[in-house]
Design an enzyme around this catalytic site. Structure first.
Site, PDB file in Angstrom:
ATOM      1  N   HIS A 127       6.341 -14.534  -3.518  1.00 57.17           N
ATOM      2  CA  HIS A 127       7.532 -14.969  -4.242  1.00 57.17           C
ATOM      3  C   HIS A 127       7.552 -16.477  -4.491  1.00 57.17           C
ATOM      4  CE1 HIS A 127       9.365 -15.744  -0.145  1.00 57.17           C
ATOM      5  NE2 HIS A 127       9.902 -16.752  -0.805  1.00 57.17           N
ATOM      6  N   ASP A 161       4.411  -9.374   0.320  1.00 60.37           N
ATOM      7  CA  ASP A 161       4.818 -10.710  -0.144  1.00 60.37           C
ATOM      8  C   ASP A 161       3.777 -11.768   0.226  1.00 60.37           C
ATOM      9  OD1 ASP A 161       6.332 -12.536  -1.466  1.00 60.37           O
ATOM     10  OD2 ASP A 161       7.876 -12.736   0.074  1.00 60.37           O
ATOM     11  N   SER A 183       9.112 -20.884   2.946  1.00 58.18           N
ATOM     12  CA  SER A 183       8.434 -19.639   2.575  1.00 58.18           C
ATOM     13  C   SER A 183       6.944 -19.867   2.343  1.00 58.18           C
ATOM     14  CB  SER A 183       9.057 -19.057   1.301  1.00 58.18           C
ATOM     15  OG  SER A 183      10.353 -18.597   1.538  1.00 58.18           O
TER      16      SER A 183
END
Length: 473
Positions: free
Chosen positions: A107, A137, A210
């Site tokens: 992402h 992911d 992230s």
């Protein structure tokens, strides 16, 4: 005697202090120095299409009329509205090889036109996308440089225990190369994905973290920081890192093939509840109950609806989640032994695994049925009707679909308590196909004669099958 007890007490206190000092490091500075050169900031750029819409309406003669006319003229493109604009996003990552492979979250880079990597030294390099896996992911990037890059190894996430110290590093809120520390708060967390296996940590993780690494105290990556649980968007001490033992398999495939290649067993499954176990005659609830066997590896190997998969390739199956992970990690084309429970005994079948990604890309054609009169009856708090051509068409079922449709429901009855809904289709009862009301009534009588407290039914809803044990009392 009193002196002896004082000596023992003093020794115990010294031992406790030594254990505390060992468990809790005085500083994370050495660890941060050790790994910082391998952690990177990631900046992505994406072209965002302009939003259409009419220009602002300004009354004629308004003092702002000329201003808005000039503004609209500057931002129009041949009367087509505003030009596309560039959008930037921030994230984190880490180098896993000296020749420039980098791991981050999917992402972080999804839809990006440009990916820029910033190293701890301040050097910046463009990156190309090697491959992504939205299911976990995870994404793998590559930078080209003549330098030998510092990298970090993966550790074994399976040996991490709740309470172990960990350190996160990344680019939270654009504040690059920030370090936070905490402990493993929980293991084997599942969020929403099929292959989820997250470590939960209270180390501060925020937006921008992230894709960054979660380190053990040896400087090994045991997780990729992916998500937080927060009511306000900031860290409240509940962060999730995808476990390294999931990540390493994905990364290896992305580096080799540019895509994932997961094993596919070719069955639909559900967990075995206590009522289902009783209805089947199982001693416990371990295993995965097969609800459907479409055309594929399992059908070719002889696995059937109603089988309970107890073991896959020598590994005991605790539940559906465990089976999905084992199958997904297995090699495509591998022949594996599958132990199933069927008709009160066990059988071992040899299944040659297919590839999940190929299977998911397929589809099945559907046909329209003819019209016929249904049969109806009220049984066990359900108003049932045999499938007719009209009902098949309304429910989007193929012409050869058989079973009983739930047309009405007693809100206080056992079927409602089990979660059945109007429109559900009962295709099996007592592990035998039902085509008519008479078939269903016969299965009920057989179950009662066998001393069963419940009737095991295969129920389809929107094409998805599941087994339901319906109480008979």
């Amino acid at each position: 005697m009193q002196g002896l007890w004082l000596t023992i007490l003093a020794s115990a206190l010294l031992l406790a202090q030594a254990m505390t000092a060992t468990a809790r490091p005085d500083s994370f500075a050495d660890l941060a120095d050790q790994v910082s050169d391998a952690v990177v900031n990631i900046t992505t750029s994406t072209t965002v299409a302009a939003r259409g819409g009419p220009a602002p309406v300004v009354p004629e003669g308004s003092p702002f009329e000329d201003f808005f006319r000039e503004f609209n003229d500057r931002n129009s493109q041949g009367g087509q509205g505003q030009a596309p604009r560039r959008s930037q996003a921030l994230g984190s990552g880490f180098v896993i090889s000296e020749d420039g492979f980098i791991v981050t979250n999917n992402h972080v880079i999804e839809g990006a036109d440009e990916i820029l990597i910033e190293f701890f030294s301040g050097k910046e390099l463009p990156a190309t996308l090697v491959g992504t896996d939205p299911n976990t992911d995870i994404a793998v990037l590559k930078v080209e440089t003549e330098e030998v890059l510092t990298f970090v190894p993966f550790g074994d996430s399976d040996i991490m225990r709740v309470g172990d110290w960990v350190m996160a590093m990344g680019n939270p809120l654009g504040q690059g190369f920030s370090v936070s520390a905490g402990i493993v708060s929980a293991r084997n967390r599942e969020l929403s994905g099929t292959y989820d296996d997250y470590l939960q940590t209270d180390a501060a993780i925020n937006r921008g973290n992230s894709g960054g690494p979660l380190f053990n105290m040896n400087g090994e990556v045991i997780g990729v920081n992916t998500a937080i649980l927060s009511p306000n968007g900031g860290s409240i001490g509940i962060g999730f890192s995808m476990a390294s033992n999931v990540v390493t398999r994905v990364v290896d495939q992305l580096r080799e093939f540019g895509e994932t290649r997961r094993g596919w067993l070719g069955v639909r499954i559900q967990d075995v509840g206590e009522d289902v176990a009783e209805a089947l005659g199982l001693e416990n609830t371990a295993g995965a109950l097969v609800t459907d066997v479409p055309e594929g590896p399992s059908a070719e190997a002889g696995i059937q609806q109603g089988d309970v998969i107890l073991s896959f390739d020598g590994v005991d199956v605790e539940d559906t989640r465990g089976l999905v992970r084992e199958v997904g990690n297995a090699e495509v084309g591998k022949a594996v032994r599958v132990l199933v429970f069927r008709d009160g005994g066990t059988q071992t079948l040899l299944v040659t695994l297919g590839r999940r990604e190929t299977a998911e890309a397929g589809s099945e054609p559907m046909e329209k049925p003819a019209t016929e009169e249904p049969q109806t009856a009220d049984i066990l708090g359900m108003s049932l009707s045999a499938l007719s051509g009209d009902l098949r068409e309304q429910l989007g079922l193929p012409a050869n679909a058989e079973g009983l449709v739930l047309m009405g429901l007693d809100a206080e009855g056992p079927a409602a308590a089990k979660g059945l809904q109007i429109g559900d289709v009962i295709t099996e009862a007592g592990q035998q196909q039902v085509r008519s009301i008479a078939d269903f009534e016969g299965r009920i009588e057989a179950a009662k004669e066998a001393g069963r407290k419940s009737l095991l039914m295969l129920v389809r809803r929107g094409g998805d099958p599941r087994f339901v044990a319906l109480p008979l009392n």
